[in-house]
Design a protein around this motif. Structure first.
Motif, PDB file in Angstrom:
ATOM      1  N   THR A  52      38.731  36.979  31.804  1.00  0.00           N
ATOM      2  CA  THR A  52      37.936  36.901  33.117  1.00  0.00           C
ATOM      3  C   THR A  52      36.540  36.557  32.435  1.00  0.00           C
ATOM      4  N   GLY A  53      36.062  37.001  31.337  1.00  0.00           N
ATOM      5  CA  GLY A  53      34.786  37.081  31.020  1.00  0.00           C
ATOM      6  C   GLY A  53      34.587  35.682  30.258  1.00  0.00           C
TER       7      GLY A  53
ATOM      8  N   LEU B  11      34.768  44.522  46.843  1.00  0.00           N
ATOM      9  CA  LEU B  11      35.991  44.234  46.030  1.00  0.00           C
ATOM     10  C   LEU B  11      35.526  43.976  44.484  1.00  0.00           C
ATOM     11  N   TYR B  12      34.560  43.302  44.429  1.00  0.00           N
ATOM     12  CA  TYR B  12      34.005  43.156  42.865  1.00  0.00           C
ATOM     13  C   TYR B  12      33.442  44.253  42.342  1.00  0.00           C
ATOM     14  N   HIS B  13      32.801  44.853  43.000  1.00  0.00           N
ATOM     15  CA  HIS B  13      32.130  46.220  42.224  1.00  0.00           C
ATOM     16  C   HIS B  13      33.206  47.189  42.280  1.00  0.00           C
ATOM     17  N   VAL B  58      43.789  46.415  34.689  1.00  0.00           N
ATOM     18  CA  VAL B  58      44.755  45.552  35.422  1.00  0.00           C
ATOM     19  C   VAL B  58      44.214  45.463  36.887  1.00  0.00           C
ATOM     20  N   SER B  59      44.131  46.582  37.451  1.00  0.00           N
ATOM     21  CA  SER B  59      43.918  46.696  38.825  1.00  0.00           C
ATOM     22  C   SER B  59      42.383  46.328  39.152  1.00  0.00           C
ATOM     23  N   LEU B  63      41.372  42.974  41.464  1.00  0.00           N
ATOM     24  CA  LEU B  63      40.385  43.122  42.583  1.00  0.00           C
ATOM     25  C   LEU B  63      39.534  41.933  42.332  1.00  0.00           C
ATOM     26  N   GLN B  64      38.782  41.882  41.178  1.00  0.00           N
ATOM     27  CA  GLN B  64      37.916  40.994  40.888  1.00  0.00           C
ATOM     28  C   GLN B  64      38.339  39.497  41.036  1.00  0.00           C
TER      29      GLN B  64
END
Lengths: 95, 106, 165
Positions: A52-53, B11-13, B58-59, B63-64
């Motif tokens: 992701t990073g 969601l991101y946070h 992972v979760s 979400l991100q």
């Protein structure tokens, strides 16, 4: 490039580096081998965070292969290296 | 447009929060690996703590990502690591038992 | 035979889903994917023949939250013991006799024990599991019986029948 995820990955790196100390100390071969399991889970987490990073989805596949290899390494070690020599208390059974 | 973005932010946070929750598990897994007295207790530390940590990471990442494909792949990786590490943990413990390595007791 | 075909298709469905998750929407990947899925399904039937037990979907949905809750407990328990200044360990070995039948149910049982709080399956011999525990004061029996019950529900095994036989 997400600095946050890269930082998270960097936070996990000491977890592996400190774990290397167990390889030095032992005392048995199995204690050293447990570190392979640390590489399996911690390494996968680092790869996922870096994926992701750095915005590189290929790293997800590498993490998948890493997870598989860590398990195979341990099983090969148990079956080929560590199991044969030693007092057997019970018969060998696949369980 | 604005509500959607706000939703994504939440969601991101919460994803970030989940990842942050996961990191201490990895660190305590390693501390256990160094501190615990014998092979069996060290196996406990690594197998349990690291798998929970990976579950959180992972979760959080799922979400991100906001994508079902990536979420499925992340869950597959977690499942694989769960199976792999619980099987290796059992194998190592069983071999240690068969080699008559006595568990540390108080 | 009808039953066998059904299981073969179930495995094809399973491996196709895995392939789909791995490769995404790329349709050309199925040129490799279709033979791979077929070979994997055939091999898996040869290596792991279908058991007489069927997986219950309701059991799966009850097993997952149980498993997640228990492994979270296990993680927190290890964290507490690893980070505390005092030595909080009181390890020991206990033996447990399970009613679960041989095969996938017992293997799932032995593997999941290691993710429950404070327990680790050290040896599996017939229906007896040797369990290493981090703390002899933990409610190990309750946890393990809970797990056994959930796995029995997952595979549609009735505990009463197994106890009598």
């Amino acid at each position: 490039m997400s600095w946050m995820h890269t930082t998270f990955a960097l936070i996990l790196l000491p977890a592996i580096v400190v774990g290397l100390f167990r390889i030095l100390r032992g005392p048995t071969a199995a204690d050293r081998m447990v570190t392979a399991q640390l590489f399996g889970t911690c390494g996968v987490a680092i790869l996922l965070l870096l994926s992701t990073g750095m915005g590189n989805p290929v790293l997800l596949d590498i993490a998948l292969v890493f997870a598989l290899l860590a398990a195979l390494t341990t099983m090969t070690f148990i079956r080929r290296t560590w199991h044969g020599s030693g007092k057997k208390k019970h018969g060998y059974s696949i369980s | 447009m604005v509500p959607v973005k706000k939703n994504m932010d939440i969601l991101y946070h919460s994803g970030t929060l989940l990842i942050l929750l996961g990191l201490p598990f990895f660190l305590s897994g390693t501390v256990g690996l160094i501190r615990f007295p014998d092979i069996y207790t060290r196996l406990h530390a690594l197998t349990k703590a690291d798998n929970v940590g990976l579950g959180f990471v992972v979760s959080g990442l799922a979400l991100q990502s906001g994508s079902w494909a990536v979420t499925a792949k992340l869950l597959l990786i977690w499942l694989l690591v769960l199976i792999a590490s619980s099987a290796s943990c059992h194998l190592i413990a069983r071999s240690a038992m068969q080699k008559n390595i006595q568990p540390w007791t108080r | 035979m009808i039953n066998f075909n059904r299981r073969f298709f179930l495995r094809i469905f399973f491996f196709s889903s895995v392939w789909f998750i791995l490769t995404g929407v790329d349709t050309t990947s199925w040129m490799v994917g279709v033979p791979a899925v077929l070979i994997a399904s055939g091999l898996s039937l040869m290596l792991a023949p279908p058991s007489q037990y069927q997986i219950s979907l309701a059991g799966v949905f009850r097993f997952i939250p149980f498993f997640l809750r228990q492994s979270l407990h296990g993680g927190i328990d290890v964290m507490r013991r690893a980070l505390s200044f005092r030595q909080l360990l009181d390890p020991g070995l206990v033996s447990y006799t399970t009613f679960l039948p041989e095969g996938s149910a017992r293997i799932l049982f032995a593997n999941t024990i290691s993710l429950l709080p404070g327990t680790l399956s050290a040896e599996l011999h017939g229906n007896s599991v040797t369990i290493h525990t981090l703390d002899r004061g933990l409610p190990i029996w309750a946890n393990i019986q809970g797990l056994e019950y959930h796995i029995a529900a997952l595979m549609r095994i009735s505990p009463e029948k197994m106890n009598n036989s």
